[in-house]
Design a protein around this motif. Structure first.
Motif, PDB file in Angstrom:
ATOM      1  N   ILE A   1       0.841  -1.205   0.000  1.00 49.70           N
ATOM      2  CA  ILE A   1       0.000   0.000   0.000  1.00 49.70           C
ATOM      3  C   ILE A   1       0.871   1.248   0.000  1.00 49.70           C
ATOM      4  O   ILE A   1       0.614   2.218  -0.727  1.00 49.70           O
ATOM      5  N   LEU A   2       1.926   1.243   0.803  1.00 49.68           N
ATOM      6  CA  LEU A   2       2.853   2.378   0.838  1.00 49.68           C
ATOM      7  C   LEU A   2       3.542   2.566  -0.518  1.00 49.68           C
ATOM      8  O   LEU A   2       3.757   3.694  -0.967  1.00 49.68           O
ATOM      9  N   MET A   3       3.884   1.449  -1.165  1.00 47.12           N
ATOM     10  CA  MET A   3       4.523   1.519  -2.481  1.00 47.12           C
ATOM     11  C   MET A   3       3.594   2.176  -3.503  1.00 47.12           C
ATOM     12  O   MET A   3       4.014   3.048  -4.278  1.00 47.12           O
ATOM     13  N   ILE A   4       2.321   1.778  -3.501  1.00 51.68           N
ATOM     14  CA  ILE A   4       1.348   2.348  -4.435  1.00 51.68           C
ATOM     15  C   ILE A   4       1.157   3.838  -4.158  1.00 51.68           C
ATOM     16  O   ILE A   4       1.133   4.671  -5.087  1.00 51.68           O
ATOM     17  N   LEU A   5       1.024   4.210  -2.890  1.00 50.40           N
ATOM     18  CA  LEU A   5       0.856   5.621  -2.517  1.00 50.40           C
ATOM     19  C   LEU A   5       2.084   6.446  -2.900  1.00 50.40           C
ATOM     20  O   LEU A   5       1.953   7.590  -3.356  1.00 50.40           O
ATOM     21  N   SER A   6       3.262   5.883  -2.735  1.00 56.33           N
ATOM     22  CA  SER A   6       4.489   6.596  -3.100  1.00 56.33           C
ATOM     23  C   SER A   6       4.519   6.892  -4.593  1.00 56.33           C
ATOM     24  O   SER A   6       4.863   8.001  -5.012  1.00 56.33           O
ATOM     25  N   ALA A   7       4.167   5.901  -5.402  1.00 57.54           N
ATOM     26  CA  ALA A   7       4.137   6.100  -6.853  1.00 57.54           C
ATOM     27  C   ALA A   7       3.094   7.145  -7.236  1.00 57.54           C
ATOM     28  O   ALA A   7       3.338   8.007  -8.096  1.00 57.54           O
TER      29      ALA A   7
ATOM     30  N   ALA B   1       2.703  -1.046  -8.675  1.00 53.35           N
ATOM     31  CA  ALA B   1       3.503   0.180  -8.607  1.00 53.35           C
ATOM     32  C   ALA B   1       3.187   1.101  -9.778  1.00 53.35           C
ATOM     33  O   ALA B   1       2.976   2.313  -9.602  1.00 53.35           O
ATOM     34  N   THR B   2       3.151   0.538 -10.980  1.00 47.82           N
ATOM     35  CA  THR B   2       2.853   1.367 -12.146  1.00 47.82           C
ATOM     36  C   THR B   2       1.392   1.813 -12.148  1.00 47.82           C
ATOM     37  O   THR B   2       1.067   2.887 -12.665  1.00 47.82           O
ATOM     38  N   PHE B   3       0.508   1.011 -11.551  1.00 44.66           N
ATOM     39  CA  PHE B   3      -0.887   1.428 -11.383  1.00 44.66           C
ATOM     40  C   PHE B   3      -0.953   2.713 -10.560  1.00 44.66           C
ATOM     41  O   PHE B   3      -1.613   3.682 -10.943  1.00 44.66           O
ATOM     42  N   GLY B   4      -0.264   2.738  -9.423  1.00 44.56           N
ATOM     43  CA  GLY B   4      -0.239   3.940  -8.601  1.00 44.56           C
ATOM     44  C   GLY B   4       0.348   5.128  -9.341  1.00 44.56           C
ATOM     45  O   GLY B   4      -0.170   6.247  -9.276  1.00 44.56           O
TER      46      GLY B   4
END
Length: 399
Positions: free
Chosen positions: A217-223, A347-350
């Motif tokens: 979740i943090l990875m997606i938010l970061s992206a 990751a690319t989705f975010g």
């Protein structure tokens, strides 16, 4: 759990070259719009602001498909997913060539985004599959560098070709697509032998499991937040240039962001390998903050005598994007070796949901407060990003 694993691959160097070419093509296609506001608004008899619809038209399906395309490739195989995506992307490109209205051009971008959503995260996973573990950070950094070259060269190429005819851009894109499709079809690998029901069940299990993890979740938010900072500044500054700075000149200035993003990504790949991701975060946030302060110090960013400072700001914004996105993509490939395709897709989705929302989230701010208000909001989002990246750094170390 049985997942797709790439076996011995023939011609790995050729595959790597095609991966880089396609990873360059995606952002090249999506970012030519930055210098086509004027010519397309005239071509389709609409305002330059209405042309902004092309960005979410491409980015929303591009981002949405990546939510599951990486996971599908973990189960069904990398090559089959990439080939499927290239067919749809090619159809969208052909429609763009013959577009006669904003509606048909938007449809072309929807198809292009949908198709390339099946390609983008799978390229990351495929490159990681054929790369020895110690070299993953360098290869991911180089891959992001190639993407940033697409971001940079898109406006530069478009700014020059638009002097002849903007449709030639999409003719170039379809030629590259056909060449990549042919080579990947020849080099494709067989998928594992599974029943369809087991494949579907495995896909949902894997995607659901990863999305429930705090570090993911943090990875997606970061992206997402990275896109809402450095790229928001690039897009809305470019929008401010429309009708004031000539397209061929603005294309060169905007291109500096991609060129320096590429340099940054390659450098960050080596720095991460030697010093870890903390130095990459510092470079990304530091260059972003300096760029925003520089832009805010200029009374009018469109006057000819300050364009050199605009160029410097674009260099810094590109450096920031290269560092931040490389960091997130590297994290996506080390969190779980068994789910690299899934995590690359998330990751690319975010990242691209963030890209798609830029015209929407900042439109009201730009309309009522101008470009300076946009910069101030980006600074606020930047501080939120710092907090999320800090949590991601700590969580990734404890994975």
């Amino acid at each position: 759990m049985e997942i797709y694993k790439t076996t011995t691959i023939k011609h790995p160097i050729l595959i790597e070259i095609i991966i880089y070419l396609l990873f360059w093509l995606g952002p090249l296609t999506g970012n030519v719009i930055l210098v086509l506001f004027g010519v397309l608004s005239t071509e389709f008899s609409v305002s330059p602001t209405e042309i902004l619809i092309a960005i979410p038209s491409f980015m929303f399906p591009f981002a949405f498909v990546q939510l599951f395309s990486g996971a599908i490739s973990d189960v069904k195989g990398r090559f089959s997913v990439i080939l499927f995506g290239l067919v749809i992307f090619g159809c969208g490109t052909v429609i763009a060539i013959f577009s006669s209205s904003l509606t048909s051009y938007a449809i072309a971008n929807i198809l292009g985004g949908f198709g390339f959503g099946f390609v983008n995260p799978v390229l990351i996973a495929l490159l990681t599959d054929i790369t020895p573990e110690p070299n993953v950070s360098k290869k991911v950094g180089l891959l992001v560098a190639i993407a940033n070259l697409g971001v940079g060269l898109g406006p530069i190429i478009a700014g020059q070709i638009v002097l002849i005819n903007w449709r030639y851009l999409y003719i170039l894109f379809i030629i590259i697509t056909l060449m990549a499709f042919g080579l990947f079809y020849y080099l494709r690998q067989p998928t594992t032998d599974k029943s369809q029901s087991k494949t579907i069940s495995l896909f949902f299990q894997q995607l659901s499991r990863e999305m429930q993890r705090f570090v993911v979740i943090l990875m997606i938010l970061s992206a997402f937040l990275a896109s809402q900072t450095y790229l928001a500044a690039i897009i809305w500054t470019s929008r401010t240039f429309t009708g004031v700075v000539p397209e061929n000149l603005s294309g060169i200035i905007i291109g500096f962001a991609g060129i320096f993003g590429a340099i940054s990504s390659v450098t960050i790949g080596f720095l991460i390998k030697k010093y870890g991701i903390l130095i990459a975060i510092f470079i990304g946030i530091g260059s972003l903050f300096i760029a925003l302060i520089l832009l805010l110090s200029l009374s009018d960013i469109t006057t000819m005598d300050v364009l050199i400072f605009d160029a410097i700001a674009y260099m810094l914004l590109g450096t920031s994007g290269g560092a931040l996105i490389s960091t997130v993509m590297y994290c996506s490939q080390i969190i779980s070796k068994e789910s690299r395709g899934t995590l690359a897709g998330l990751a690319t989705f975010g990242q691209f949901i963030g890209n798609a929302l830029i015209p929407i989230t900042y439109d009201y701010i730009f309309h009522y407060g101008g470009i300076r208000a946009v910069y101030y909001v980006v600074i606020i989002v930047m501080f939120l990003l710092i907090g999320i990246l800090g949590l991601l750094y700590n969580s990734s170390r404890q994975k």
